[in-house]
Design an enzyme around this catalytic site. Sequence first.
Site, PDB file in Angstrom:
ATOM      1  N   ASP A 117       0.804  -1.226   0.000  1.00 46.57           N
ATOM      2  CA  ASP A 117       0.000   0.000   0.000  1.00 46.57           C
ATOM      3  C   ASP A 117       0.836   1.275   0.000  1.00 46.57           C
ATOM      4  O   ASP A 117       2.011   1.276   0.364  1.00 46.57           O
ATOM      5  CB  ASP A 117      -0.977   0.015   1.184  1.00 46.57           C
ATOM      6  CG  ASP A 117      -0.295  -0.188   2.537  1.00 46.57           C
ATOM      7  OD1 ASP A 117       0.735  -0.899   2.599  1.00 46.57           O
ATOM      8  OD2 ASP A 117      -0.777   0.375   3.540  1.00 46.57           O
ATOM      9  N   GLU A 126      -0.623  -2.055   5.148  1.00 48.25           N
ATOM     10  CA  GLU A 126       0.287  -1.970   6.305  1.00 48.25           C
ATOM     11  C   GLU A 126       0.105  -0.665   7.054  1.00 48.25           C
ATOM     12  O   GLU A 126       0.277  -0.607   8.264  1.00 48.25           O
ATOM     13  CB  GLU A 126       1.747  -2.111   5.853  1.00 48.25           C
ATOM     14  CG  GLU A 126       2.744  -2.309   6.986  1.00 48.25           C
ATOM     15  CD  GLU A 126       3.043  -1.051   7.771  1.00 48.25           C
ATOM     16  OE1 GLU A 126       3.139  -1.137   9.012  1.00 48.25           O
ATOM     17  OE2 GLU A 126       3.162   0.039   7.174  1.00 48.25           O
ATOM     18  N   GLU A 127      -0.242   0.393   6.303  1.00 52.39           N
ATOM     19  CA  GLU A 127      -0.246   1.738   6.880  1.00 52.39           C
ATOM     20  C   GLU A 127      -1.506   2.049   7.685  1.00 52.39           C
ATOM     21  O   GLU A 127      -1.623   3.136   8.236  1.00 52.39           O
ATOM     22  CB  GLU A 127      -0.117   2.795   5.771  1.00 52.39           C
ATOM     23  CG  GLU A 127       1.149   2.684   4.930  1.00 52.39           C
ATOM     24  CD  GLU A 127       2.388   3.206   5.640  1.00 52.39           C
ATOM     25  OE1 GLU A 127       2.274   3.656   6.793  1.00 52.39           O
ATOM     26  OE2 GLU A 127       3.474   3.135   5.035  1.00 52.39           O
ATOM     27  N   ARG A 186      18.366  -5.950  13.795  1.00 54.16           N
ATOM     28  CA  ARG A 186      18.318  -5.806  15.245  1.00 54.16           C
ATOM     29  C   ARG A 186      17.608  -7.021  15.841  1.00 54.16           C
ATOM     30  O   ARG A 186      16.500  -7.354  15.450  1.00 54.16           O
ATOM     31  CB  ARG A 186      17.600  -4.528  15.670  1.00 54.16           C
ATOM     32  CG  ARG A 186      17.653  -4.354  17.179  1.00 54.16           C
ATOM     33  CD  ARG A 186      17.016  -3.083  17.668  1.00 54.16           C
ATOM     34  NE  ARG A 186      17.152  -3.012  19.111  1.00 54.16           N
ATOM     35  CZ  ARG A 186      18.181  -2.456  19.753  1.00 54.16           C
ATOM     36  NH1 ARG A 186      19.158  -1.901  19.073  1.00 54.16           N
ATOM     37  NH2 ARG A 186      18.231  -2.458  21.068  1.00 54.16           N
ATOM     38  N   HIS A 229       7.779   8.745   4.240  1.00 49.54           N
ATOM     39  CA  HIS A 229       6.562   9.518   4.541  1.00 49.54           C
ATOM     40  C   HIS A 229       6.716  11.006   4.227  1.00 49.54           C
ATOM     41  O   HIS A 229       6.040  11.841   4.819  1.00 49.54           O
ATOM     42  CB  HIS A 229       6.096   9.324   6.004  1.00 49.54           C
ATOM     43  CG  HIS A 229       5.602   7.939   6.310  1.00 49.54           C
ATOM     44  ND1 HIS A 229       4.498   7.692   7.104  1.00 49.54           N
ATOM     45  CD2 HIS A 229       6.060   6.725   5.925  1.00 49.54           C
ATOM     46  CE1 HIS A 229       4.313   6.373   7.197  1.00 49.54           C
ATOM     47  NE2 HIS A 229       5.251   5.776   6.490  1.00 49.54           N
TER      48      HIS A 229
HETATM   49 NI    NI Z   1       6.393   1.096   5.494  1.00 49.69          NI
END
Ligand code: NI
Length: 400
Positions: free
Chosen positions: A85, A143-144, A184, A370
């Site tokens: 997305d 996902e957003e 990580r 973003h």
């Molecule tokens: Ni993302």
Amino acid sequence: MKTDLAERIRTLSADQWEATVAYRRHLHRYPELSFQEHQTVRYVAERLTEMGIPFQAGVGGTGLLGWIEGRDPGSSVVALRADMDALPIQERNEVPYRSEHAGVMHACGHDAHTASLLGAARILHQLRDEFSGTVKLIFQPGEEKFPGGATLMIADGVLQNPTPKSVLGQHVHPPLVSGKVGFRSGAYMAAADELYFTVIGRGGHAAYPHLVIDPVLMAAKLVINLQRVVSRFARPDQPAVLSIGRVIADGATNVIPDRVHVAGTFRSFDAELRERSHEEIRRIARGTAEMFGGQIEVDIKVGYPPLVNHPALTARTRALACAYLGDDHVVDLDISLGAEDFAYYSQVSDACFYRLGTGNPDRGITAPIHTPTFDIDENALDTGQGLMAWLALGELEHKR
Ligand code: NI
């Protein structure tokens, strides 16, 4: 794993890099918002059909599940995930593949994730006679946006029949130069909850403040008082953040309104701190309202859980990445208070979410995700697809 296999993957990846760039540019040009990825998923389905890779569309709404079977397909299973997305941002890049959908942009690199997974799939399909097991390809929507496409894909059974022993996902990372990747182990990204406050007073003429209950001043106090949650309530060694990004007081220079809307985010890792903080946020709202003789309604929308990278899996994939890219191309990441719905896979499976370097300061590619000028160094797609294929094969070989 054999180093000649790494070399074969590097060669296959280099040979089809241009095709993957074309995938990414197409997706970038026609971005779609969360849960509306109809053209996107059709494009993915067409590419998989061309490659001869089986898939099922309509999984988790606008998601798609593909699979590549090697020899003895049931012997070992891993899953690779890409999100598809885009964001409600108007692109400001002057590039040939600039978004043609007004106000919508792939500003979080999900075009690169989808293109890389297509590229990895193509490589794995070409190598299918040379490995044992099955690689599942999760192309997920949304996902957003809460509740997150991952929850829908999981609910629709992508981690069953067969169940993968691990799920791998990658995400673009402009601060890291293209060609490098970052890992990580353990807690990596935060749980994120949305905070909504309705601050209710009694409006009136701004010149007669003694006759009103001022929700603007109450909201201002609320924003200040909420800072206590992180600065005085959370233990100093527990990462947490509380940010208010929206304060709407629709009065005028001489009009005090009846109510003010305040909204923000609370992010944390520790489950107990998360729960206790919600109570503290409500207590602060009550106390602030009490002080003014007004009311504050609190609505906390519990969002994505924390993303925890499985330590043993992360150690294995990190070592595989070093073997494929060289030690000097693999870095360790700091903890992030960002949130990501890949966290849901990490709750139900061994999972590892790593970062793909996509920056290139020499070419001016530095804009953060973003933002309207976000872009990637497309050389990263070579790393993105090749490494993902290599990690999948390495993980398939791993015996529990
Ligand atoms: Ni993302």
